[in-house]
Design an enzyme around this catalytic site. Sequence first.
Site, PDB file in Angstrom:
ATOM      1  CG  ASP A  10      -1.705   1.210   1.427  1.00  0.00           C
ATOM      2  OD1 ASP A  10      -2.329   1.646   0.445  1.00  0.00           O
ATOM      3  OD2 ASP A  10      -1.725   1.777   2.544  1.00  0.00           O
ATOM      4  CB  THR A  18       0.168  11.058   1.704  1.00  0.00           C
ATOM      5  OG1 THR A  18      -0.223   9.698   1.771  1.00  0.00           O
ATOM      6  CG2 THR A  18       1.321  11.216   0.753  1.00  0.00           C
ATOM      7  N   GLY A  47      -7.227   4.730   3.951  1.00  0.00           N
ATOM      8  CA  GLY A  47      -7.474   3.654   2.984  1.00  0.00           C
ATOM      9  C   GLY A  47      -8.794   3.768   2.239  1.00  0.00           C
ATOM     10  NE  ARG A  50      -9.373  12.098  -5.287  1.00  0.00           N
ATOM     11  CZ  ARG A  50      -8.883  12.231  -6.517  1.00  0.00           C
ATOM     12  NH1 ARG A  50      -9.514  12.961  -7.413  1.00  0.00           N
ATOM     13  NH2 ARG A  50      -7.747  11.635  -6.854  1.00  0.00           N
ATOM     14  CB  SER A 115      -2.025   2.856  -3.651  1.00  0.00           C
ATOM     15  OG  SER A 115      -2.602   4.060  -3.206  1.00  0.00           O
ATOM     16  CB  SER A 117      -3.662   7.261  -3.860  1.00  0.00           C
ATOM     17  OG  SER A 117      -3.396   8.547  -4.375  1.00  0.00           O
ATOM     18  CG  ASN A 119      -3.445  12.317  -6.549  1.00  0.00           C
ATOM     19  OD1 ASN A 119      -3.501  12.895  -7.624  1.00  0.00           O
ATOM     20  ND2 ASN A 119      -4.387  12.465  -5.619  1.00  0.00           N
TER      21      ASN A 119
HETATM   22  C1  BG6 Z   1      -5.677   6.065   0.131  1.00  0.00           C
HETATM   23  C2  BG6 Z   1      -5.669   7.009   1.316  1.00  0.00           C
HETATM   24  O1  BG6 Z   1      -4.407   5.508  -0.038  1.00  0.00           O
HETATM   25  O2  BG6 Z   1      -6.031   6.763  -1.059  1.00  0.00           O
HETATM   26  C3  BG6 Z   1      -7.020   7.718   1.428  1.00  0.00           C
HETATM   27  O3  BG6 Z   1      -5.397   6.278   2.498  1.00  0.00           O
HETATM   28  C4  BG6 Z   1      -7.371   8.402   0.107  1.00  0.00           C
HETATM   29  O4  BG6 Z   1      -6.969   8.650   2.487  1.00  0.00           O
HETATM   30  C5  BG6 Z   1      -7.319   7.385  -1.022  1.00  0.00           C
HETATM   31  O5  BG6 Z   1      -8.648   9.001   0.185  1.00  0.00           O
HETATM   32  C6  BG6 Z   1      -7.598   8.023  -2.389  1.00  0.00           C
HETATM   33  O6  BG6 Z   1      -6.566   8.910  -2.700  1.00  0.00           O
HETATM   34  P1  BG6 Z   1      -6.596  10.005  -3.859  1.00  0.00           P
HETATM   35  O7  BG6 Z   1      -5.186  10.483  -3.931  1.00  0.00           O
HETATM   36  O8  BG6 Z   1      -7.001   9.279  -5.113  1.00  0.00           O
HETATM   37  O9  BG6 Z   1      -7.580  11.033  -3.471  1.00  0.00           O
HETATM   38 MG    MG Z   2      -2.754   3.176   3.563  1.00  0.00          MG
END
Ligand code: BG6
Ligand code: MG
Length: 223
Positions: A10, A18, A47, A50, A115, A117, A119
């Site tokens: 992860d 972050t 985790g 968004r 992950s 995310s 980003n």
């Molecule tokens: C996860 C984080 O890894 O990614 C969360 O723990 C976050 O807090 C999620 O909301 C989505 O991330 P992003 O960068 O796509 O908004």
């Molecule tokens: Mg995490």
Amino acid sequence: MTTIKACIFDLDGVIVDTAVYHYKAWKRLANQLGFDFTEEQNEKLKGVSRTRSLELILQWGGISKSPAEQEELATLKNTWYVEMISHMTPSEILPGAKEFLVACRAAGLKTALGSASKNSMMILEKVDIVNLFDAVIDGNKVTKAKPDPEVFLKGAEAVGVSPAECVVFEDAIAGVEAAITGGMKAVGIGSPEVLGEADLVVSGLNEMSLEKLNALAPPNPPR
Ligand code: BG6
Ligand code: MG
């Protein structure tokens, strides 16, 4: 005998911290909407995707928004978040994370990122560790959020290793559940009280070693 052939990591809370940037951006959004939320509530966002994070925050603030407005708010939060992570440097890699990735690869193990995310790539580039992963599965490549195992199963597939030969490193309960549901070993990063379901819990990757990793594979069957 099962041997460990791949490690899937992860990102947020395992390789980089972050959470503080997510918190600042969500807090700014909530404040703009006229309410606040606690650090305790923020813990529940670990985790979580968004879209789902925004739903929870609006619920805590007792505010309802149309799907189109929610889309706009999530985009606004992400703009602030991206601005903050654009200043990240390799110094923000959590202790031991880079060293453990390097050790895994030197031992011939595959490494993947798993992950939620969207980003992820930008963060890996900013902290300069893109080349330490054989595969990157992020929020842009999955349709089902953790605790669904999709992100980790895709990671295993991308590196050509069966789920039983993978170990997942996760700081969120939903992520540990996803690994277990996917038939993988789970190493929790955090406290045993929270991540008790994992096969092993360590406080950070600086506590990991190849010995501990191999101990997760079942011993040789009796002859
Ligand atoms: C996860 C984080 O890894 O990614 C969360 O723990 C976050 O807090 C999620 O909301 C989505 O991330 P992003 O960068 O796509 O908004
Ligand atoms: Mg995490």
